[in-house]
Design a protein around this motif. Structure first.
Motif, PDB file in Angstrom:
ATOM      1  N   PHE A 144      30.568  30.078 -78.440  1.00  0.00           N
ATOM      2  CA  PHE A 144      29.394  30.019 -79.308  1.00  0.00           C
ATOM      3  C   PHE A 144      28.246  30.843 -78.722  1.00  0.00           C
ATOM      4  CE2 PHE A 144      25.386  28.205 -80.765  1.00  0.00           C
ATOM      5  CZ  PHE A 144      25.585  28.136 -82.130  1.00  0.00           C
ATOM      6  N   ASN A 145      27.978  30.655 -77.436  1.00  0.00           N
ATOM      7  CA  ASN A 145      26.852  31.345 -76.794  1.00  0.00           C
ATOM      8  C   ASN A 145      27.062  32.846 -76.719  1.00  0.00           C
ATOM      9  OD1 ASN A 145      25.475  28.940 -76.405  1.00  0.00           O
ATOM     10  ND2 ASN A 145      26.353  28.603 -74.372  1.00  0.00           N
ATOM     11  N   GLU A 146      28.307  33.289 -76.496  1.00  0.00           N
ATOM     12  CA  GLU A 146      28.581  34.704 -76.293  1.00  0.00           C
ATOM     13  C   GLU A 146      28.874  35.458 -77.588  1.00  0.00           C
ATOM     14  OE1 GLU A 146      31.683  35.141 -73.414  1.00  0.00           O
ATOM     15  OE2 GLU A 146      30.724  33.790 -71.962  1.00  0.00           O
ATOM     16  N   ALA A 147      29.673  34.846 -78.496  1.00  0.00           N
ATOM     17  CA  ALA A 147      30.144  35.566 -79.680  1.00  0.00           C
ATOM     18  C   ALA A 147      29.401  35.229 -80.959  1.00  0.00           C
ATOM     19  CB  ALA A 147      31.642  35.300 -79.877  1.00  0.00           C
ATOM     20  N   ILE A 148      28.870  34.020 -81.062  1.00  0.00           N
ATOM     21  CA  ILE A 148      28.296  33.570 -82.332  1.00  0.00           C
ATOM     22  C   ILE A 148      26.775  33.547 -82.328  1.00  0.00           C
ATOM     23  CG2 ILE A 148      28.135  31.634 -83.941  1.00  0.00           C
ATOM     24  CD1 ILE A 148      30.984  30.918 -83.307  1.00  0.00           C
ATOM     25  N   SER A 149      26.205  32.903 -81.349  1.00  0.00           N
ATOM     26  CA  SER A 149      24.757  32.655 -81.340  1.00  0.00           C
ATOM     27  C   SER A 149      23.904  33.906 -81.502  1.00  0.00           C
ATOM     28  CB  SER A 149      24.367  31.911 -80.061  1.00  0.00           C
ATOM     29  OG  SER A 149      22.995  31.606 -80.063  1.00  0.00           O
ATOM     30  N   PRO A 150      24.173  35.014 -80.777  1.00  0.00           N
ATOM     31  CA  PRO A 150      23.320  36.202 -80.920  1.00  0.00           C
ATOM     32  C   PRO A 150      23.326  36.768 -82.341  1.00  0.00           C
ATOM     33  CG  PRO A 150      24.634  36.337 -78.918  1.00  0.00           C
ATOM     34  CD  PRO A 150      25.182  35.198 -79.714  1.00  0.00           C
ATOM     35  N   ILE A 151      24.509  36.844 -82.959  1.00  0.00           N
ATOM     36  CA  ILE A 151      24.624  37.395 -84.314  1.00  0.00           C
ATOM     37  C   ILE A 151      23.990  36.442 -85.318  1.00  0.00           C
ATOM     38  CG2 ILE A 151      26.232  38.148 -86.104  1.00  0.00           C
ATOM     39  CD1 ILE A 151      28.193  38.872 -83.877  1.00  0.00           C
ATOM     40  N   LEU A 152      24.219  35.147 -85.138  1.00  0.00           N
ATOM     41  CA  LEU A 152      23.698  34.151 -86.068  1.00  0.00           C
ATOM     42  C   LEU A 152      22.178  34.127 -86.042  1.00  0.00           C
ATOM     43  CD1 LEU A 152      24.831  32.035 -88.027  1.00  0.00           C
ATOM     44  CD2 LEU A 152      24.699  30.360 -86.176  1.00  0.00           C
ATOM     45  N   ALA A 153      21.608  34.221 -84.849  1.00  0.00           N
ATOM     46  CA  ALA A 153      20.147  34.217 -84.726  1.00  0.00           C
ATOM     47  C   ALA A 153      19.528  35.458 -85.341  1.00  0.00           C
ATOM     48  CB  ALA A 153      19.762  34.106 -83.256  1.00  0.00           C
ATOM     49  N   GLU A 154      20.261  36.562 -85.323  1.00  0.00           N
ATOM     50  CA  GLU A 154      19.777  37.796 -85.932  1.00  0.00           C
ATOM     51  C   GLU A 154      19.818  37.694 -87.460  1.00  0.00           C
ATOM     52  OE1 GLU A 154      18.166  41.622 -85.940  1.00  0.00           O
ATOM     53  OE2 GLU A 154      18.495  40.257 -84.260  1.00  0.00           O
ATOM     54  N   ARG A 155      20.878  37.060 -87.977  1.00  0.00           N
ATOM     55  CA  ARG A 155      21.018  36.947 -89.434  1.00  0.00           C
ATOM     56  C   ARG A 155      20.057  35.914 -90.017  1.00  0.00           C
ATOM     57  NH1 ARG A 155      21.856  40.381 -91.444  1.00  0.00           N
ATOM     58  NH2 ARG A 155      23.976  40.886 -90.715  1.00  0.00           N
TER      59      ARG A 155
END
Length: 479
Positions: A376-387
């Motif tokens: 979650f921290n590496e693959a999901i969170s950065p993209i999700l926070a951007e969207r």
């Protein structure tokens, strides 16, 4: 269980009541009420405690044979069983479902968000999902007034960048022609409708205005199982160990004989370790991500000729998170959103809780040592926070990871008869979208078995033959 059994008897009694009443009416004149009471009195004699006990023992005993054996008691296999009995009634062919894990702790449904959409490029997938909506709307009529799967019609929102615009346009035409109620939104329109969304790298989105949303997969499974059981389906907690084959001879073109190996018996292991056998006329393989392994027990994928073609299924990881937004939450109008990155999310209730999911792409499957939190921290969170900027302050409430069946041939379901074994049918390989298509899939297999061909939605192109001729049925421009 007793009330359920009495319902079976009541249905049979009702049919006999109508039949016998007409006979009595012809033989002699009798007051209708007295005639009805006489028939009921005769039939109720059969409901003695000893009779009920005998019949219930027969129902709970392991059967030595069944007309139709379904391997896999998940939502697909249960749907097949339900539709066979729904089409034929209590006096139809006997149906037995084998399931090794009735808790479904490792089932794909456990990781499903229960999404329902028509945003596909293949007409078959659009039609099946459209029927899925129709089926959900008829639950109370089909089952009872309390039947509910908590369907939330908030729609689907598919987001694409510049490269995805043309496929989205092409797919939209197909969807509209088949009855889907979707609209296309450009960057500006997306921002106006969903102020919580960052559209900097988004060119277009497709939004379902109706017939799309999400529901509770477990409720659907339980309703289908109840419906199938009430109609006489037998569910057995057991694990398939092997198939028993037999050799016969048949004539080809009236000129020469050839050997044929048929299968009509299965060996299963009960929870107590005891092994039993059950003969069948027809077997449906609907075991999700284990269908390929089970098929090999029938030499499918390991034999010669047509038996050399394997079922192209493999396990793929899927991560699902229940997260809480600690800041200002997106509005209630959030649909099930599919981002071009492969991340998908939707709200969970009204209190700032959300479901987020993602499946690793090919090449990332080797990361088996990564934890759910690390992924979650590496693959999901950065993209999700951007969207969704508000998602910069997400907190993981719970998470789960597991495997689902992935059809590496073309990511679509494999349905229908095997070309060598005429009595073996498949209902597997739906690559994560089977839960929404389960009602249509079960109905389709029931039609093939009982009617010899599809009667409602023509799913012929999803048959095994496409593996033989190497003609994949790809979904284009969809996630």
């Amino acid at each position: 269980m007793l009330s359920k059994h009495i319902r079976f008897l009541y249905n049979d009694m009702s049919k006999r009541l109508i039949h016998n009443s007409s006979i009595l009416c012809k033989k002699k004149r009798m007051h209708p009420v007295l005639r009805t009471l006489k028939i009921l009195k005769d039939d109720l004699k059969n409901l003695s405690p000893s009779f009920i006990e005998t019949e219930m023992k027969a129902l709970s005993a392991f059967p030595s044979h069944t007309d139709i054996l379904v391997i896999g008691g998940g939502v697909i296999g249960t749907s097949v069983a339900y539709w066979i009995r729904e089409k034929t009634g209590l006096k139809g062919p006997s149906v037995t479902v084998i399931e090794k894990d009735p808790t479904f702790s490792k089932s794909s449904a456990a990781l499903s968000m229960g999404g329902l959409r028509q945003q596909f490029s293949l007409p078959e997938n659009v039609q099946m999902s459209l029927f899925g909506v129709e089926f959900l709307r008829s639950l109370k009529d089909r089952f009872d007034s309390d039947a509910d799967v908590c369907f939330t019609p908030n729609g689907y929102l598919t987001l694409v960048g510049e490269d995805g615009v043309q496929p989205l346009l092409d797919n939209h035409i197909i969807q509209k022609e088949l009855g889907a109620l979707n609209i296309l939104l450009n960057k500006t329109e997306l921002k106006q409708r969903f102020s919580w969304l960052n559209t900097d790298d988004i060119e277009m989105g497709c939004l379902g205005l109706a017939k799309e949303g999400w529901f509770d997969p477990w409720s659907l499974l339980n309703l289908l199982k109840k419906g199938a059981t009430d109609l006489g389906t037998r569910f057995i907690h057991a694990e398939l160990l092997d198939f028993v084959s037999h050799d016969t001879e048949f004539i080809i073109s009236g000129e020469k004989e050839a050997e044929y190996t048929g299968i009509n018996e299965a060996i299963v292991r009960m929870p107590n370790g005891e092994e039993k056998s059950i003969e069948f006329a027809i077997c449906v393989l609907a075991a999700g991500n284990e269908t390929n392994v089970i098929a090999k027990k029938a030499n499918i994928g390991t034999g010669k000729g047509l038996l050399s073609i394997p079922i192209p299924l493999e396990l793929r990881n899927r991560y699902v998170y229940n997260v809480v937004c600690e800041g200002e939450s997106p509005r209630i109008n959030m649909p099930m959103t599919f981002d071009q990155s492969g991340i998908y999310f939707r709200r969970n209730g009204l209190g700032g809780s959300y479901f987020v999911g993602m499946s690793p792409f090919v090449g990332e499957e080797s990361q088996t040592n990564i934890t759910e939190k690390e992924f979650f921290n590496e693959a999901i969170s950065p993209i999700l926070a951007e969207r969704v900027p508000a998602f910069k302050s997400l907190k993981i409430h719970s998470s789960s990871s597991g495997c689902y069946e992935y059809n590496y041939f073309d990511q679509n379901g494999i349905l229908g008869q095997h070309p060598y074994y005429g009595n073996i049918y498949f209902a597997a390989g739906f690559s994560g979208q089977g839960i929404q298509q389960a009602p249509a899939l079960g109905r389709g297999i029931a039609e093939l078995i009982l009617d010899g061909k599809y009667q409602t939605i023509d799913l012929t192109r999803l048959g095994f033959d496409r593996l033989i001729v190497d003609k994949p049925m790809y979904e284009l421009g969809t996630l």
